[in-house]
Motif scaffolding. Structure first.
Motif, PDB file in Angstrom:
ATOM      1  N   GLY A   9       0.786  -1.217   0.000  1.00  0.00           N
ATOM      2  CA  GLY A   9       0.000   0.000   0.000  1.00  0.00           C
ATOM      3  C   GLY A   9       0.819   1.269   0.000  1.00  0.00           C
ATOM      4  O   GLY A   9       1.901   1.331   0.584  1.00  0.00           O
ATOM      5  N   VAL A  10       0.292   2.256  -0.699  1.00  0.00           N
ATOM      6  CA  VAL A  10       0.797   3.622  -0.663  1.00  0.00           C
ATOM      7  C   VAL A  10      -0.290   4.399   0.077  1.00  0.00           C
ATOM      8  O   VAL A  10      -1.313   4.748  -0.497  1.00  0.00           O
ATOM      9  CB  VAL A  10       1.024   4.186  -2.084  1.00  0.00           C
ATOM     10  CG1 VAL A  10       1.510   5.628  -2.008  1.00  0.00           C
ATOM     11  CG2 VAL A  10       2.008   3.320  -2.857  1.00  0.00           C
ATOM     12  N   LEU A  11      -0.080   4.584   1.394  1.00  0.00           N
ATOM     13  CA  LEU A  11      -1.069   5.265   2.221  1.00  0.00           C
ATOM     14  C   LEU A  11      -0.641   6.715   2.389  1.00  0.00           C
ATOM     15  O   LEU A  11       0.467   6.992   2.835  1.00  0.00           O
ATOM     16  CB  LEU A  11      -1.195   4.592   3.585  1.00  0.00           C
ATOM     17  CG  LEU A  11      -2.321   5.177   4.445  1.00  0.00           C
ATOM     18  CD1 LEU A  11      -3.042   4.089   5.186  1.00  0.00           C
ATOM     19  CD2 LEU A  11      -1.798   6.228   5.391  1.00  0.00           C
ATOM     20  N   VAL A  21       3.594   9.958   2.734  1.00  0.00           N
ATOM     21  CA  VAL A  21       3.318   8.532   2.579  1.00  0.00           C
ATOM     22  C   VAL A  21       3.889   7.783   3.779  1.00  0.00           C
ATOM     23  O   VAL A  21       4.956   8.130   4.294  1.00  0.00           O
ATOM     24  CB  VAL A  21       3.908   7.991   1.246  1.00  0.00           C
ATOM     25  CG1 VAL A  21       5.410   8.109   1.194  1.00  0.00           C
ATOM     26  CG2 VAL A  21       3.471   6.554   0.993  1.00  0.00           C
ATOM     27  N   ALA A  22       3.159   6.748   4.219  1.00  0.00           N
ATOM     28  CA  ALA A  22       3.640   5.896   5.310  1.00  0.00           C
ATOM     29  C   ALA A  22       4.670   4.927   4.737  1.00  0.00           C
ATOM     30  O   ALA A  22       4.367   4.153   3.832  1.00  0.00           O
ATOM     31  CB  ALA A  22       2.479   5.133   5.934  1.00  0.00           C
ATOM     32  N   ALA A  23       5.891   4.990   5.251  1.00  0.00           N
ATOM     33  CA  ALA A  23       6.975   4.121   4.780  1.00  0.00           C
ATOM     34  C   ALA A  23       7.552   3.359   5.968  1.00  0.00           C
ATOM     35  O   ALA A  23       7.363   3.742   7.119  1.00  0.00           O
ATOM     36  CB  ALA A  23       8.061   4.949   4.105  1.00  0.00           C
ATOM     37  N   ILE A  24       8.246   2.274   5.657  1.00  0.00           N
ATOM     38  CA  ILE A  24       8.845   1.440   6.704  1.00  0.00           C
ATOM     39  C   ILE A  24      10.353   1.353   6.501  1.00  0.00           C
ATOM     40  O   ILE A  24      10.854   1.522   5.388  1.00  0.00           O
ATOM     41  CB  ILE A  24       8.230   0.029   6.724  1.00  0.00           C
ATOM     42  CG1 ILE A  24       8.425  -0.670   5.367  1.00  0.00           C
ATOM     43  CG2 ILE A  24       6.758   0.092   7.109  1.00  0.00           C
ATOM     44  CD1 ILE A  24       8.052  -2.143   5.353  1.00  0.00           C
ATOM     45  N   ARG A  25      11.055   1.090   7.587  1.00  0.00           N
ATOM     46  CA  ARG A  25      12.499   0.841   7.522  1.00  0.00           C
ATOM     47  C   ARG A  25      12.737  -0.608   7.905  1.00  0.00           C
ATOM     48  O   ARG A  25      12.215  -1.098   8.900  1.00  0.00           O
ATOM     49  CB  ARG A  25      13.253   1.768   8.462  1.00  0.00           C
ATOM     50  CG  ARG A  25      13.212   3.200   7.970  1.00  0.00           C
ATOM     51  CD  ARG A  25      14.515   3.917   8.206  1.00  0.00           C
ATOM     52  NE  ARG A  25      14.448   5.244   7.625  1.00  0.00           N
ATOM     53  CZ  ARG A  25      15.086   5.602   6.522  1.00  0.00           C
ATOM     54  NH1 ARG A  25      15.858   4.748   5.889  1.00  0.00           N
ATOM     55  NH2 ARG A  25      14.991   6.827   6.066  1.00  0.00           N
ATOM     56  N   VAL A  26      13.552  -1.286   7.075  1.00  0.00           N
ATOM     57  CA  VAL A  26      13.902  -2.690   7.302  1.00  0.00           C
ATOM     58  C   VAL A  26      15.410  -2.860   7.126  1.00  0.00           C
ATOM     59  O   VAL A  26      16.103  -1.906   6.770  1.00  0.00           O
ATOM     60  CB  VAL A  26      13.127  -3.620   6.334  1.00  0.00           C
ATOM     61  CG1 VAL A  26      11.629  -3.588   6.633  1.00  0.00           C
ATOM     62  CG2 VAL A  26      13.365  -3.243   4.882  1.00  0.00           C
ATOM     63  N   LYS A  27      15.881  -4.073   7.357  1.00  0.00           N
ATOM     64  CA  LYS A  27      17.306  -4.407   7.213  1.00  0.00           C
ATOM     65  C   LYS A  27      18.174  -3.497   8.077  1.00  0.00           C
ATOM     66  O   LYS A  27      19.089  -2.833   7.592  1.00  0.00           O
ATOM     67  CB  LYS A  27      17.735  -4.388   5.751  1.00  0.00           C
ATOM     68  CG  LYS A  27      16.970  -5.400   4.918  1.00  0.00           C
ATOM     69  CD  LYS A  27      17.447  -5.478   3.497  1.00  0.00           C
ATOM     70  CE  LYS A  27      16.596  -6.493   2.753  1.00  0.00           C
ATOM     71  NZ  LYS A  27      16.971  -6.674   1.390  1.00  0.00           N
ATOM     72  N   GLU A  52      -1.348  -5.295   5.506  1.00  0.00           N
ATOM     73  CA  GLU A  52       0.089  -5.070   5.604  1.00  0.00           C
ATOM     74  C   GLU A  52       0.407  -3.631   6.028  1.00  0.00           C
ATOM     75  O   GLU A  52       1.310  -3.404   6.831  1.00  0.00           O
ATOM     76  CB  GLU A  52       0.780  -5.403   4.281  1.00  0.00           C
ATOM     77  CG  GLU A  52       0.798  -6.884   3.957  1.00  0.00           C
ATOM     78  CD  GLU A  52       1.634  -7.709   4.919  1.00  0.00           C
ATOM     79  OE1 GLU A  52       2.548  -7.169   5.574  1.00  0.00           O
ATOM     80  OE2 GLU A  52       1.382  -8.924   5.026  1.00  0.00           O
ATOM     81  N   VAL A  53      -0.331  -2.664   5.515  1.00  0.00           N
ATOM     82  CA  VAL A  53      -0.126  -1.270   5.917  1.00  0.00           C
ATOM     83  C   VAL A  53      -0.429  -1.123   7.409  1.00  0.00           C
ATOM     84  O   VAL A  53       0.325  -0.485   8.143  1.00  0.00           O
ATOM     85  CB  VAL A  53      -0.994  -0.310   5.069  1.00  0.00           C
ATOM     86  CG1 VAL A  53      -1.013   1.089   5.660  1.00  0.00           C
ATOM     87  CG2 VAL A  53      -0.493  -0.267   3.634  1.00  0.00           C
ATOM     88  N   ARG A  54      -1.514  -1.750   7.849  1.00  0.00           N
ATOM     89  CA  ARG A  54      -1.892  -1.679   9.268  1.00  0.00           C
ATOM     90  C   ARG A  54      -0.829  -2.340  10.144  1.00  0.00           C
ATOM     91  O   ARG A  54      -0.409  -1.783  11.156  1.00  0.00           O
ATOM     92  CB  ARG A  54      -3.250  -2.336   9.470  1.00  0.00           C
ATOM     93  CG  ARG A  54      -3.778  -2.260  10.890  1.00  0.00           C
ATOM     94  CD  ARG A  54      -5.184  -2.849  11.017  1.00  0.00           C
ATOM     95  NE  ARG A  54      -5.263  -4.229  10.566  1.00  0.00           N
ATOM     96  CZ  ARG A  54      -5.827  -4.656   9.429  1.00  0.00           C
ATOM     97  NH1 ARG A  54      -6.355  -3.790   8.596  1.00  0.00           N
ATOM     98  NH2 ARG A  54      -5.857  -5.932   9.123  1.00  0.00           N
ATOM     99  N   GLU A  55      -0.374  -3.529   9.759  1.00  0.00           N
ATOM    100  CA  GLU A  55       0.601  -4.261  10.565  1.00  0.00           C
ATOM    101  C   GLU A  55       1.978  -3.600  10.544  1.00  0.00           C
ATOM    102  O   GLU A  55       2.570  -3.372  11.593  1.00  0.00           O
ATOM    103  CB  GLU A  55       0.723  -5.701  10.063  1.00  0.00           C
ATOM    104  CG  GLU A  55      -0.491  -6.552  10.322  1.00  0.00           C
ATOM    105  CD  GLU A  55      -0.413  -7.934   9.680  1.00  0.00           C
ATOM    106  OE1 GLU A  55      -1.375  -8.695   9.846  1.00  0.00           O
ATOM    107  OE2 GLU A  55       0.593  -8.250   9.007  1.00  0.00           O
ATOM    108  N   VAL A  59      -0.875   2.126  10.603  1.00  0.00           N
ATOM    109  CA  VAL A  59      -1.945   3.048  10.232  1.00  0.00           C
ATOM    110  C   VAL A  59      -2.991   2.345   9.367  1.00  0.00           C
ATOM    111  O   VAL A  59      -2.704   1.340   8.720  1.00  0.00           O
ATOM    112  CB  VAL A  59      -1.393   4.290   9.503  1.00  0.00           C
ATOM    113  CG1 VAL A  59      -0.575   5.144  10.455  1.00  0.00           C
ATOM    114  CG2 VAL A  59      -0.542   3.910   8.301  1.00  0.00           C
ATOM    115  N   GLU A  60      -4.202   2.904   9.388  1.00  0.00           N
ATOM    116  CA  GLU A  60      -5.298   2.357   8.591  1.00  0.00           C
ATOM    117  C   GLU A  60      -5.748   3.397   7.587  1.00  0.00           C
ATOM    118  O   GLU A  60      -5.689   4.601   7.857  1.00  0.00           O
ATOM    119  CB  GLU A  60      -6.472   1.974   9.487  1.00  0.00           C
ATOM    120  CG  GLU A  60      -6.081   0.902  10.479  1.00  0.00           C
ATOM    121  CD  GLU A  60      -7.226   0.014  10.883  1.00  0.00           C
ATOM    122  OE1 GLU A  60      -8.156  -0.181  10.065  1.00  0.00           O
ATOM    123  OE2 GLU A  60      -7.181  -0.486  11.999  1.00  0.00           O
TER     124      GLU A  60
END
Length: 139
Positions: A9-11, A21-27, A52-55, A59-60
């Protein structure tokens, strides 16, 4: 050949009139990405993207429309895998990026117009750009 299907998702949320936009950081926090993941059996792609965006981002959102598909190849255990990720545009409804799950290092709000430069993966940069152009056309 193996085929895998995921959804993301692009929220988008507005702060002071500017879209983020809600983004995540990984690695280890080194990779900025969009929330995405496997589609569960019997689950629709749009529902998987919302989950997936919620988890991952905490955010929803309300579904706006499908943005498109990103396709890429990779190897797993010596086998070639075709991965197809369907991305959907969402408008923010509720939640906080501080409420992300354990699968990601952190979640954050990124200016939508900066995200194509900041996101790590080409396909995700393209989806962000598509969201930006569709939101501009809707104004």
């Amino acid at each position: 050949m193996i085929r895998e299907f995921s959804a993301g998702g692009v929220l988008v949320r507005r702060f002071r009139g500017r879209p983020f936009v809600a983004a995540i950081r990984v690695k280890g926090g080194t990779v900025l990405a969009l929330p995405k993941g496997q589609i569960d059996p019997g689950e629709k792609a749009a529902d998987a993207a919302a989950r997936e965006v919620r988890e991952e981002a905490g955010v929803e959102g309300a579904l706006v429309e499908k943005l498109g598909d990103v396709r890429y190849w990779y190897f797993r255990d010596g086998q070639r895998v075709l991965k197809v990720v369907s991305f959907f545009l969402f408008r923010y409804r509720s939640g906080s990026v501080r409420n992300h799950d354990h699968e990601v290092d952190s979640a954050e709000w990124v200016p939508l117009d900066d995200a194509p430069r900041l996101l790590a993966y080409r396909g995700e940069r393209e989806m962000d750009g598509e969201a930006l152009s569709r939101l501009a056309a809707a104004r």
